[in-house]
Design a protein around this motif. Structure first.
Motif, PDB file in Angstrom:
ATOM      1  N   GLU A  14      -9.704  -3.145  -6.004  1.00 31.09           N
ATOM      2  CA  GLU A  14      -9.229  -1.846  -5.429  1.00 31.09           C
ATOM      3  C   GLU A  14     -10.361  -0.832  -5.241  1.00 31.09           C
ATOM      4  OE1 GLU A  14      -4.804  -0.612  -6.535  1.00 31.09           O
ATOM      5  OE2 GLU A  14      -6.020  -0.710  -8.378  1.00 31.09           O
ATOM      6  N   ARG A  70      -3.401   0.438  -8.870  1.00 29.85           N
ATOM      7  CA  ARG A  70      -3.241   1.947  -9.009  1.00 29.85           C
ATOM      8  C   ARG A  70      -2.918   2.521  -7.806  1.00 29.85           C
ATOM      9  NH1 ARG A  70      -8.487   0.802 -10.944  1.00 29.85           N
ATOM     10  NH2 ARG A  70      -9.570   1.527  -9.099  1.00 29.85           N
ATOM     11  N   LEU A  71      -3.219   1.781  -6.635  1.00 35.85           N
ATOM     12  CA  LEU A  71      -2.784   2.525  -5.322  1.00 35.85           C
ATOM     13  C   LEU A  71      -1.704   1.726  -4.757  1.00 35.85           C
ATOM     14  CD1 LEU A  71      -6.454   3.148  -4.126  1.00 35.85           C
ATOM     15  CD2 LEU A  71      -4.986   4.694  -5.390  1.00 35.85           C
ATOM     16  N   ASP A  79       0.999  -1.282   0.060  1.00 37.20           N
ATOM     17  CA  ASP A  79      -0.067   0.044  -0.016  1.00 37.20           C
ATOM     18  C   ASP A  79       1.051   1.344  -0.041  1.00 37.20           C
ATOM     19  OD1 ASP A  79      -1.869   1.912   0.261  1.00 37.20           O
ATOM     20  OD2 ASP A  79      -2.959   0.942   2.035  1.00 37.20           O
ATOM     21  N   THR A  80       0.684   1.976  -0.964  1.00 34.62           N
ATOM     22  CA  THR A  80       1.698   3.248  -1.149  1.00 34.62           C
ATOM     23  C   THR A  80       1.460   4.337   0.076  1.00 34.62           C
ATOM     24  OG1 THR A  80       0.043   4.309  -2.523  1.00 34.62           O
ATOM     25  CG2 THR A  80       1.952   3.091  -3.669  1.00 34.62           C
ATOM     26  N   SER A  81       0.312   4.315   0.555  1.00 33.24           N
ATOM     27  CA  SER A  81      -0.015   5.236   1.771  1.00 33.24           C
ATOM     28  C   SER A  81       0.591   5.050   3.019  1.00 33.24           C
ATOM     29  CB  SER A  81      -1.550   5.294   1.963  1.00 33.24           C
ATOM     30  OG  SER A  81      -2.271   4.127   2.430  1.00 33.24           O
TER      31      SER A  81
END
Length: 560
Positions: A354, A319-320, A220-222
Motif C-alpha cells: 500500500e 488500510r485503503l 479499492d474503497t475509492s
C-alpha cells in the motif's frame, strides 16, 4: 550476460554439513570396530569372520564416503548415503547379537542425517525402514524369550525416531519460511510499482506452498471495484491474470468471515466423518475453532469453484481497502501452521504494498506534470528553432538558381529538418499523453531512433526485442535514453556502418545490449558515464566488452 551480484553460497553450507556428517560416520564406524576388538580381547574370544567383515566393510565404506565428500563429489551428498547406512546397520545387527545388539542405536544416526537434511517425509521413510529392518533381524535371530525386548526396542526406535523426524522437519520448514520472508522483503521496490511486487509475491507464495493456484482478491474503497489476480502452478509472475470486476458480492470467495483465517481439507471417507474439514482462526482469540454447518458448505463451494482438494485463505491487512488471498491445492493437504504463516506473510507484505501504491501514485502525478512542462519546453526550445532552420533553408533554395550545384544539398537538408520537426512533434505529443503499454512505447521509439541514425549518418541499426517487456513509464524512458546515448557514441566515436540494439527480460532482469561492428579502430576499454550512472540509479550496472566478431558491446543489466 553480466554476472549477478554475489549471494550467500548455499552449496558451500550444504557441503560443510555433508563433510561433518561424513566425518562423524567415520568416527562412529572406527569406534564400533574398536569396541568389538576390545570386547573380544576382554572375553578371550575370537572375532567371527562375518562380524569382522561387516565392521571392516563399514569402516571402508565410511572412509570412501568421507574422501569423496571432501573432494566435493555431489553424489555423496544425496539420499543414497543414509539409505546405505540403514543397510549396513541392518547387516551389523544381524551378524552380532540380533535383538540383544546395542548397535541398534546406530539407526538414530541415519534418522538424524535424513530428517535434518531432507525433512519430515524422508526422515519418516528412514524411520519406518529402520524399525522394519530391526524387527526383521530380531525375528530371524531371536528366540521366544526375546519377544518383549524386541517389542520394547522397536517401540523405542519408532517413538524417538518420530520425535527426531518431527524436529528435523520443523527446522527445515522454519528455514524455508525465513527464506521466503527475506525474498518478499527484497521484492518491495517502489521503482517497479505495486503490481509487480504483488505478482512476485504470488509467485513466491505459490512455490513455497507447492500449491496449484494462488488467487488475490482486493477492493479499492475509492472506486469500489474489485481486482482479481490469478496465478497457476509453474507460471511466472508475468503470467498473472488481472481482471477488474464491478460487483462480486455474490461470489463464494467473499462469503467467508472478513477477519478470519480459514483452513479447509477434503478428507477421504471415513476420516471425513471423524474429523471436521474446515476450521477458523480469528485474531485475538484463544485458538482454532471448528466451522459451523453453514460455513462448511461455503468452504465446499469454494473448493468446488477452485477445483481443489484443500485451500487456505487469509484476510489482507489493507488500510485503503479489503481483500483475501486464497492458496489451493488439487492433490495435497494443508495444516494449521500453513494457514497461520500465510496470514503472517500477508501482514508483512501488504502494508508495504500500500505504501508503494501511494508512492507510485504520487510519482505518476508528478511525472505527468513534468511531462506536460517538458513537452511545452520541447516545443519552445527545440521545435521552433528547427522550424526557423527549415524556413531559412527554403529561402536559400528559392534564391539559388536552378543550375546551382548546392540546390540538391539544400533540398536534402530541408528534408532532414522536416523529418526532425515531425519526430520532435510526435515525441512531444507522446511525452504529454504518456503511454499505457511499455512495449508499445519502447519498440516504435527504438525503430525511430534507428531510422534517424540511418538518415543522418548512414548507419544501419538492427532492433531486436525478445519477448514482452513489462516496464513502467519511468524505466522505459530511462531505457530509451540509454539506447539513444549508446547509438550516439557509435556515430561519434567509430567508423562502423552497422550496429544492433537487443533488449530482453530474463529471470527478472532487463538485459540491454548495444553493439557495433568491428572497424579500423582497435578496441579500447572505456566507461560510458551517462549510461553507467543511469543503470546504477535503477539498481543495475553497465559494462563494455569486445564481441567475438571484434566489435564493441555496451551491456546493461537492470533488475525488474
Amino acid at each position: 550476460m553480466l554476472a549477478r551480484p554475489s549471494a550467500p553460497d548455499v552449496d558451500a553450507s550444504v557441503g560443510a554439513d555433508a563433510l561433518m556428517v561424513a566425518r562423524m560416520r567415520l568416527v562412529l564406524s572406527v569406534s564400533a570396530l574398536l569396541a568389538v576388538v576390545v570386547d573380544a580381547g576382554d572375553s578371550r574370544q575370537q572375532i567371527q569372520s562375518a562380524v569382522w567383515l561387516a565392521f571392516s566393510g563399514y569402516v571402508l565404506h565410511s572412509l570412501l564416503v568421507y574422501a569423496c565428500t571432501r573432494m566435493g563429489r555431489p553424489y555423496f551428498r544425496g539420499k543414497v548415503i543414509h539409505w546405505s547406512d540403514v543397510l549396513w546397520f541392518t547387516l551389523i545387527i544381524f551378524v552380532t547379537d540380533g535383538v540383544q545388539s546395542l548397535f541398534f542405536l546406530f539407526y538414530f544416526f541415519a534418522i538424524l542425517t535424513s530428517s535434518f537434511r531432507w525433512g519430515f517425509e524422508e526422515g519418516a521413510r528412514v524411520t519406518i525402514a529402520s524399525v522394519a529392518s530391526f524387527a526383521a533381524c530380531g525375528l530371524a535371530t531371536s528366540t521366544g524369550n526375546d519377544a518383549p525386548q524386541l517389542l520394547m526396542r522397536s517401540t523405542f526406535l519408532l517413538a524417538l525416531g518420530h520425535m527426531i523426524v518431527h524436529w528435523g522437519g520443523s527446522k527445515l520448514g522454519l528455514q524455508r519460511r525465513l527464506a521466503l520472508l527475506g525474498d518478499v522483503s527484497q521484492l518491495s521496490n517502489p521503482r517497479f510499482g505495486a503490481g509487480r511486487t504483488i505478482a512476485r509475491t504470488m509467485e513466491k507464495t505459490l512455490a513455497f506452498f507447492r500449491a496449484s493456484h494462488c488467487i488475490l482478491l482486493t477492493r479499492d474503497t475509492s472506486t469500489g471495484n474489485w481486482t482479481l489476480r490469478t496465478l497457476r502452478k509453474d507460471d511466472t509472475c508475468e503470467h498473472v491474470s488481472v481482471e477488474t470486476i464491478g460487483r462480486i458480492a455474490e461470489s463464494p470467495l467473499m462469503a467467508l468471515a472478513p477477519d478470519c483465517t480459514v483452513l479447509s481439507n477434503h478428507l477421504p471417507w471415513p476420516l471425513s466423518q471423524l474429523y471436521a474439514q474446515s476450521h477458523l482462526f480469528q485474531a485475538g482469540t484463544d485458538g482454532w475453532r471448528t466451522d459451523d454447518e453453514e460455513g462448511a458448505e461455503r468452504c465446499e463451494a469454494i473448493a468446488a469453484m477452485l477445483e481443489a482438494r484443500a485451500f487456505i485463505s487469509a484476510p489482507l491487512p489493507m488500510r485503503l481497502g479489503e481483500g483475501r488471498v486464497f492458496v489451493s491445492s488439487r492433490d495435497g493437504l494443508f495444516n494449521k501452521s500453513d494457514a497461520l504463516f500465510l496470514s503472517h506473510l500477508m501482514e508483512q507484505i501488504f502494508p508495504t504494498i500500500e505504501t508503494i501504491e501511494v508512492l507510485d501514485r504520487m510519482a505518476s502525478e508528478a511525472a505527468s506534470a513534468e511531462r506536460l512542462k517538458f513537452a511545452l519546453d520541447l516545443h519552445d526550445t527545440a521545435v521552433q528553432p528547427y522550424i526557423g532552420l527549415r524556413m531559412g533553408l527554403c529561402a536559400l533554395r528559392r534564391k539559388a538558381a536552378a543550375d546551382n550545384p548546392l540546390s540538391e544539398d539544400l533540398d536534402k537538408l530541408a528534408s532532414v529538418a522536416e523529418g526532425v520537426i515531425a519526430d520532435l512533434r510526435r515525441y512531444a505529443g507522446e511525452v504529454r499523453q504518456g503511454a499505457n503499454s511499455s512495449r508499445g512505447l519502447v519498440l516504435p521509439q527504438l525503430h525511430r531512433q534507428a531510422a534517424r541514425i540511418k538518415g543522418l549518418y548512414g548507419i544501419d541499426i538492427a532492433v531486436d526485442v525478445d519477448g514482452p517487456l513489462h516496464l513502467d513509464d519511468r524505466v522505459s524512458a530511462e531505457v530509451l535514453q540509454m539506447v539513444g546515448e549508446g547509438l550516439n557514441n557509435i556515430c561519434k566515436h567509430t567508423q562502423a556502418r552497422h550496429g544492433s540494439v537487443h533488449i530482453a527480460c530474463r529471470n527478472g532482469r532487463l538485459q540491454l545490449s548495444i553493439e557495433n561492428e568491428a572497424c579500423e579502430e582497435s578496441f579500447t576499454q572505456f566507461r560510458p558515464h551517462s549510461i553507467t550512472e543511469r543503470a546504477t540509479a535503477l539498481g543495475g550496472r553497465a559494462q563494455v566488452r569486445q564481441c567475438e566478431s571484434g566489435g564493441t558491446a555496451v551491456l546493461v543489466e537492470i533488475p525488474i
